[in-house]
Write an enzyme that holds these catalytic residues in place. Sequence first.
Site, PDB file in Angstrom:
ATOM      1  N   PRO A  88       0.817  -1.211   0.000  1.00  0.00           N
ATOM      2  CA  PRO A  88       0.000   0.000   0.000  1.00  0.00           C
ATOM      3  C   PRO A  88       0.856   1.269   0.000  1.00  0.00           C
ATOM      4  O   PRO A  88       0.395   2.343  -0.340  1.00  0.00           O
ATOM      5  CB  PRO A  88      -0.825  -0.124   1.291  1.00  0.00           C
ATOM      6  CG  PRO A  88      -0.077  -1.089   2.137  1.00  0.00           C
ATOM      7  CD  PRO A  88       0.624  -2.021   1.205  1.00  0.00           C
ATOM      8  N   GLU A 115       2.162  -6.633   8.455  1.00  0.00           N
ATOM      9  CA  GLU A 115       2.500  -5.220   8.293  1.00  0.00           C
ATOM     10  C   GLU A 115       3.539  -5.025   7.187  1.00  0.00           C
ATOM     11  O   GLU A 115       4.114  -3.956   7.053  1.00  0.00           O
ATOM     12  CB  GLU A 115       3.029  -4.661   9.623  1.00  0.00           C
ATOM     13  CG  GLU A 115       1.982  -4.626  10.735  1.00  0.00           C
ATOM     14  CD  GLU A 115       0.748  -3.850  10.324  1.00  0.00           C
ATOM     15  OE1 GLU A 115      -0.364  -4.392  10.461  1.00  0.00           O
ATOM     16  OE2 GLU A 115       0.891  -2.704   9.843  1.00  0.00           O
ATOM     17  N   ARG A 157      -1.518  -9.902 -20.711  1.00  0.00           N
ATOM     18  CA  ARG A 157      -2.395  -9.643 -21.864  1.00  0.00           C
ATOM     19  C   ARG A 157      -1.688  -8.800 -22.923  1.00  0.00           C
ATOM     20  O   ARG A 157      -2.140  -8.725 -24.063  1.00  0.00           O
ATOM     21  CB  ARG A 157      -3.693  -8.977 -21.451  1.00  0.00           C
ATOM     22  CG  ARG A 157      -3.541  -7.581 -20.886  1.00  0.00           C
ATOM     23  CD  ARG A 157      -4.865  -7.051 -20.394  1.00  0.00           C
ATOM     24  NE  ARG A 157      -5.788  -6.802 -21.483  1.00  0.00           N
ATOM     25  CZ  ARG A 157      -5.797  -5.676 -22.226  1.00  0.00           C
ATOM     26  NH1 ARG A 157      -4.892  -4.746 -21.994  1.00  0.00           N
ATOM     27  NH2 ARG A 157      -6.681  -5.504 -23.177  1.00  0.00           N
ATOM     28  N   ASP A 172      -7.520  -0.235 -25.823  1.00  0.00           N
ATOM     29  CA  ASP A 172      -8.326  -0.254 -24.590  1.00  0.00           C
ATOM     30  C   ASP A 172      -8.049   0.986 -23.741  1.00  0.00           C
ATOM     31  O   ASP A 172      -7.232   1.832 -24.084  1.00  0.00           O
ATOM     32  CB  ASP A 172      -8.081  -1.541 -23.809  1.00  0.00           C
ATOM     33  CG  ASP A 172      -6.648  -1.705 -23.393  1.00  0.00           C
ATOM     34  OD1 ASP A 172      -6.276  -2.794 -22.961  1.00  0.00           O
ATOM     35  OD2 ASP A 172      -5.893  -0.722 -23.505  1.00  0.00           O
TER      36      ASP A 172
HETATM   37  N1  LIG Z   1      -3.078  -1.958  -1.010  1.00  0.00           N
HETATM   38  C1  LIG Z   1      -2.222  -3.069  -0.834  1.00  0.00           C
HETATM   39  C2  LIG Z   1      -2.178  -3.727   0.419  1.00  0.00           C
HETATM   40  O1  LIG Z   1      -2.989  -3.258   1.437  1.00  0.00           O
HETATM   41  C3  LIG Z   1      -1.346  -4.815   0.631  1.00  0.00           C
HETATM   42  C4  LIG Z   1      -0.520  -5.258  -0.402  1.00  0.00           C
HETATM   43  C5  LIG Z   1      -0.548  -4.632  -1.662  1.00  0.00           C
HETATM   44  C6  LIG Z   1      -1.392  -3.531  -1.864  1.00  0.00           C
HETATM   45  N2  LIG Z   1      -1.411  -2.896  -3.156  1.00  0.00           N
HETATM   46  O2  LIG Z   1      -0.619  -3.304  -4.067  1.00  0.00           O
HETATM   47  O3  LIG Z   1      -2.168  -1.903  -3.400  1.00  0.00           O
END
Ligand SMILES: Nc1c(O)cccc1[N+](=O)[O-]
Length: 242
Positions: A88, A115, A157, A172
């Site tokens: 994230p 985490e 793809r 696309d």
């Molecule tokens: N958002 C998220 C996550 O919460 C855990 C691993 C990977 C991601 N991501 O790639 O967006």
Amino acid sequence: MRIDVVTIFPGYLAPLREALLGRAIGSGLLDVAVHDLRDWTHDVHQAVDDSPYGGGPGMVMRPQVWGDALDAVLAADERPARLVVPTPAGRPFTQADAHAYAAEERLVFACGRYEGIDQRVVDHYADALPVDEISIGDYVLVGGEVAVLVVVEAVARLLPGVLGNPRSAAEDSFSDGLLEGPSYTRPEVWRDRPVPDVLRSGNHGAIARWRRDRALERTVARRPDLLAALPPDALDKKDRAL
Ligand SMILES: Nc1c(O)cccc1[N+](=O)[O-]
């Protein structure tokens, strides 16, 4: 292209062997190897995580296990690899990244859980090969496996021979920096809703203009950030007149 995925949930990656991706693997366009991170643990509990230095909630994935796993996986093939770590905290994964990754000989994905992975793992491998920490969106998942499925599909793809019609990838969404406009098929009228006349006119110039206008409208309404990112010459006079 070879793709390796290291995860504590190999079963999560089973969809990679379905449908279009399964056909790409079967036809030899794509090699996929999924590895269980726990194969590189040595304790009875097969521990892959530990509590975070500095305190805080959750657990962090241990560098020793990841180091042993990635050393072994990277050594298994001599092709140059890019290590991709979905997180994230990563930079947004885009269609441009999908095209760039499709040109790679090998991608190795490290699926974090809890985490995340001890930062020293990314720092260590970044000294030896390209490492990308990428995000597929601003929301919290339980792990990186789902993100790997997204990225692998977006990349595979684009590989020559994977899509039946190569024009699909060329036309696309995002290929011209805009969102794709609306699509229609038979019947001509469905629940009193007709297909736009221009699409049945046979006038290819008018159809192209209509589609471009609808794509611009949709992009302005839903993703003005994409418009702002377009190169100055991307919009012609007719586009600007919309
Ligand atoms: N958002 C998220 C996550 O919460 C855990 C691993 C990977 C991601 N991501 O790639 O967006």
